[in-house]
Design an enzyme around this catalytic site. Structure first.
Site, short mmCIF file in Angstrom:
data_model
loop_
_atom_site.label_atom_id
_atom_site.label_comp_id
_atom_site.label_asym_id
_atom_site.label_seq_id
_atom_site.Cartn_x
_atom_site.Cartn_y
_atom_site.Cartn_z
N PRO A 100 -1.51 3.41 15.08
CA PRO A 100 -2.08 2.19 15.62
C PRO A 100 -1.66 0.93 14.87
O PRO A 100 -1.55 0.92 13.65
CB PRO A 100 -3.59 2.40 15.53
N ASN A 101 -1.42 -0.09 15.66
CA ASN A 101 -1.11 -1.46 15.22
C ASN A 101 0.28 -1.63 14.62
O ASN A 101 0.68 -2.75 14.33
CB ASN A 101 -2.18 -1.98 14.24
N ARG B 13 1.68 -9.08 12.48
CA ARG B 13 0.44 -8.68 11.83
C ARG B 13 0.56 -8.76 10.31
O ARG B 13 1.38 -8.07 9.71
CB ARG B 13 0.10 -7.25 12.24
N TYR C 244 2.53 -6.44 5.33
CA TYR C 244 3.44 -5.50 6.00
C TYR C 244 4.87 -6.00 6.16
O TYR C 244 5.73 -5.27 6.63
CB TYR C 244 2.88 -5.14 7.38
N ASN D 147 3.62 7.69 9.99
CA ASN D 147 2.77 6.65 9.46
C ASN D 147 1.55 6.62 10.38
O ASN D 147 1.61 6.01 11.45
CB ASN D 147 3.47 5.29 9.44
N GLU E 20 4.34 11.71 5.01
CA GLU E 20 3.52 10.55 5.36
C GLU E 20 4.10 9.30 4.69
O GLU E 20 4.43 9.33 3.50
CB GLU E 20 2.09 10.80 4.87
N HIS F 34 3.70 4.93 4.27
CA HIS F 34 2.93 3.70 4.44
C HIS F 34 3.75 2.54 3.88
O HIS F 34 4.32 2.65 2.80
CB HIS F 34 1.59 3.78 3.70
N ARG G 91 -5.04 -1.30 -2.22
CA ARG G 91 -5.74 -2.10 -1.21
C ARG G 91 -7.24 -1.80 -1.23
O ARG G 91 -7.76 -1.31 -2.22
CB ARG G 91 -5.10 -1.81 0.15
#
Length: 141
Positions: A9-10, A17, A22, A73, A97, A99, A106
């Site tokens: 998502p996103n 964004r 990012y 991701n 995975e 990111h 964070r």
């Protein structure tokens, strides 16, 4: 070798964004870089992005017997989707995975990944290079 890159998502909003977190690259431009590196290495790569948990699960299931590996991701699903975790665990396809940001630097709720324990490894905090690092990890197997 055939790899599947799944983005959650996103991630379709990359470039717009929170560029401070990012970066300015779009998902399209990142995919082009992955594809370019894959071609250099003789690897076939397919891409999938969805904001819908069930679609991601279905895509993971469809990877069994088709792909040699998954680069995923999961986005925010990383932190709470037991369903995606179970999907990764249910297929006999190694997954890495990825990111873009360092989830451990964070907000506290991002520090835990429920999906990482069923993945071969996790790459976090290297921006778009993380996808290339994951691709290269499959080459080293």
């Amino acid at each position: 070798m055939k790899l599947l890159v799944i983005n959650g998502p996103n991630l379709n909003m990359l470039g717009l964004r929170e560029p401070g977190v990012y970066g300015n690259d779009t998902m399209e431009s990142i995919n082009k870089e992955i594809l370019s590196k894959a071609k250099e290495k003789g690897i076939e790569v397919n891409f999938f992005q969805s904001n819908i948990e069930g679609e991601i699960i279905n895509k993971i299931h469809s990877a069994m017997g088709v792909y040699d590996g998954i680069i995923i991701n999961p986005g925010a699903y990383t932190h709470y989707s037991i369903a995606i975790r179970d999907a990764i665990a249910s297929v006999n396809v190694p997954a890495v995975e990825v990111h873009l940001s360092n989830i451990h630097k964070r907000e506290q709720f991002r520090h835990t990944s429920v999906t990482a324990p069923v993945c071969t490894g996790q790459i976090t905090g290297f921006g778009k290079k993380g996808y290339i690092m994951a691709l290269e990890a499959f080459c080293d197997e």
